[in-house]
Design a protein around this motif. Sequence first.
Motif, short mmCIF file in Angstrom:
data_model
loop_
_atom_site.label_atom_id
_atom_site.label_comp_id
_atom_site.label_asym_id
_atom_site.label_seq_id
_atom_site.Cartn_x
_atom_site.Cartn_y
_atom_site.Cartn_z
N LEU A 97 14.77 -73.98 4.34
CA LEU A 97 14.58 -73.14 5.51
C LEU A 97 15.75 -73.31 6.48
N THR A 98 16.19 -74.54 6.67
CA THR A 98 17.31 -74.81 7.57
C THR A 98 18.58 -74.13 7.08
N HIS A 99 18.79 -74.14 5.76
CA HIS A 99 19.97 -73.51 5.21
C HIS A 99 19.98 -72.01 5.53
N LEU A 100 18.82 -71.39 5.37
CA LEU A 100 18.71 -69.97 5.68
C LEU A 100 18.93 -69.71 7.16
N GLN A 101 18.37 -70.57 8.01
CA GLN A 101 18.51 -70.39 9.46
C GLN A 101 19.97 -70.51 9.90
N VAL A 102 20.63 -71.56 9.42
CA VAL A 102 22.02 -71.80 9.81
C VAL A 102 22.93 -70.68 9.31
N GLU A 158 27.20 -75.51 17.49
CA GLU A 158 27.74 -76.86 17.50
C GLU A 158 26.67 -77.89 17.87
N PHE A 159 25.88 -77.57 18.88
CA PHE A 159 24.85 -78.51 19.32
C PHE A 159 23.79 -78.69 18.23
N PHE A 160 23.39 -77.59 17.59
CA PHE A 160 22.39 -77.69 16.54
C PHE A 160 22.88 -78.54 15.38
N LEU A 161 24.10 -78.30 14.93
CA LEU A 161 24.62 -79.05 13.79
C LEU A 161 24.85 -80.52 14.13
N LYS A 162 25.16 -80.81 15.38
CA LYS A 162 25.35 -82.20 15.79
C LYS A 162 24.05 -82.99 15.71
N ARG A 163 22.94 -82.36 16.05
CA ARG A 163 21.64 -83.04 16.01
C ARG A 163 21.03 -83.08 14.62
N LEU A 164 21.50 -82.20 13.75
CA LEU A 164 20.83 -81.94 12.48
C LEU A 164 20.61 -83.16 11.59
N PRO A 165 21.62 -84.01 11.33
CA PRO A 165 21.41 -85.10 10.37
C PRO A 165 20.34 -86.10 10.78
N ASN A 166 20.14 -86.28 12.06
CA ASN A 166 19.20 -87.30 12.54
C ASN A 166 17.83 -86.75 12.91
N ARG A 167 17.59 -85.47 12.60
CA ARG A 167 16.29 -84.88 12.92
C ARG A 167 15.48 -84.69 11.64
N LYS A 168 14.26 -85.16 11.66
CA LYS A 168 13.36 -84.86 10.56
C LYS A 168 12.44 -83.72 10.98
N ILE A 169 11.76 -83.13 10.03
CA ILE A 169 10.80 -82.08 10.35
C ILE A 169 9.41 -82.71 10.36
N THR A 170 8.89 -82.84 11.56
CA THR A 170 7.61 -83.52 11.74
C THR A 170 6.50 -82.85 10.94
N TYR A 171 5.62 -83.69 10.40
CA TYR A 171 4.48 -83.25 9.59
C TYR A 171 4.90 -82.62 8.26
N THR A 172 6.11 -82.97 7.83
CA THR A 172 6.55 -82.58 6.48
C THR A 172 7.18 -83.79 5.82
N ALA A 173 7.58 -83.63 4.56
CA ALA A 173 8.21 -84.72 3.82
C ALA A 173 9.71 -84.80 4.06
N TYR A 174 10.26 -83.87 4.85
CA TYR A 174 11.71 -83.86 5.09
C TYR A 174 12.09 -84.91 6.12
N GLU A 175 12.82 -85.93 5.68
CA GLU A 175 13.31 -86.96 6.59
C GLU A 175 14.56 -86.51 7.33
N SER A 176 15.24 -85.52 6.77
CA SER A 176 16.39 -84.92 7.44
C SER A 176 16.24 -83.41 7.40
N GLN A 177 16.35 -82.80 8.54
CA GLN A 177 16.18 -81.35 8.62
C GLN A 177 17.20 -80.61 7.77
N ARG A 178 18.37 -81.20 7.58
CA ARG A 178 19.41 -80.49 6.84
C ARG A 178 19.10 -80.37 5.35
N GLU A 179 18.09 -81.07 4.87
CA GLU A 179 17.73 -80.99 3.46
C GLU A 179 16.79 -79.81 3.16
N ALA A 180 16.22 -79.22 4.19
CA ALA A 180 15.22 -78.16 3.99
C ALA A 180 15.88 -76.82 3.71
#
Length: 392
Positions: A276-281, A252-274
């Motif tokens: 890798l994140t889909h596989l992790q979740v 729950e905590f991870f998914l709550k933070r997900l939309p507003n987190r980008k992956i630093t030093y990458t082109a992903y402005e939202s972590q949920r678009e990656a």
Amino acid sequence: MSTEIPTREQLVRRISELRPSLRDKAGWAEENRRLHDDTIDALADAGVFKLRTPKRYGGFEADTATLLDVAAEMGRADGSTAWTAAVYWIPTWMASQFPDEVQDEVFSTPDVRVCGTLSPTAMATPADGGVVINGKWGFISGAHHAHWQEVIAVLVGGEGEPYPIMALVPMSDLLIVDDWHTSGLKGTGSVSTVAKEVFVPQERIMPLPAMLQGQYSSVRNADAPIYRAPLLPVASASSVGSVLGMGNAAKEFFLKRLPNRKITYTAYESQREAPLTHLQVASASLKLDAAEFHGKRLTSLVDTKSVDGTSWKLEERAQARADMGAVCALVKEAVDIFSTASGGSSIYTDVLMQRIQRDVQAVNLHALMHPDTNTELYGRVLCGLEPNTLYF
């Protein structure tokens, strides 16, 4: 509060309504290494301490499926709160196996809280009308707020060989050693307790092997389903809900933070678009699903056999511990995935994820919960060998 016994759904709803306040007090509990008094009062008002108390004392005699759901809801709020409540359930159930006159004394306290251990780290010697106990016990979760402790000691000096006994002792007879300085489950207040020349009357003593083999002393509880099962399956089923709740809290905590987190030093402005994140979740969620399966299989086994009164097969007893270990291992794997995916910001102490990870790690190190120990025991029995422990 009504004297009517609440349903499982009502109990879970009460805890759900408490989640904000339980989580709010979790930081205080971490800092002070024990649950807040307000948390104890809130759990008492919700009926948490009545779940394993006999009905004749105002208890609910709840089955282990109810314990799982209630503990899981507490675990979503705070791991230490859920763990401590679950620990109280086990010795409270054990107290219900003592002679009925002993129960009259123990359960005369409303919302009585009994802490305890299964480790025989003290010695007892015979005395007129009972025994005298000296020794120390560690990892006594909830000791600060308990009224009684169930203790284990080795009785020496009597007839025959030394053997372990179980006794009920008022907390006022014991010393508390405030030594709970740990990395995980900090809020449980799992301090050490010490007995110095503590006399225990004979009626408050049971042989530990008898308790482990289901040879109980209560007459009035003999026909109540929840008091028929062996101790270790009961303890296993009482413990897993808190772990499942911690895993769900991490998700729950991870998914709550997900939309507003980008992956630093990458082109992903939202972590949920990656991808890798889909596989992790997905991977972590499947592990939580598998953990829930083992938890529910365990509680179903305990509750079904308690109702129908059939004897326990050796393989079933070993499976109960294996299911508990599987819950711990799978939740830890899931939480590790969510934690790894949470980024550098998650290491700050005010971020919930790091507390969940530390709490789950602590559970997996617990001697009775340890996945490797429980899996080995199950495999040993499946291979046709006798258990190499009394604790099954």
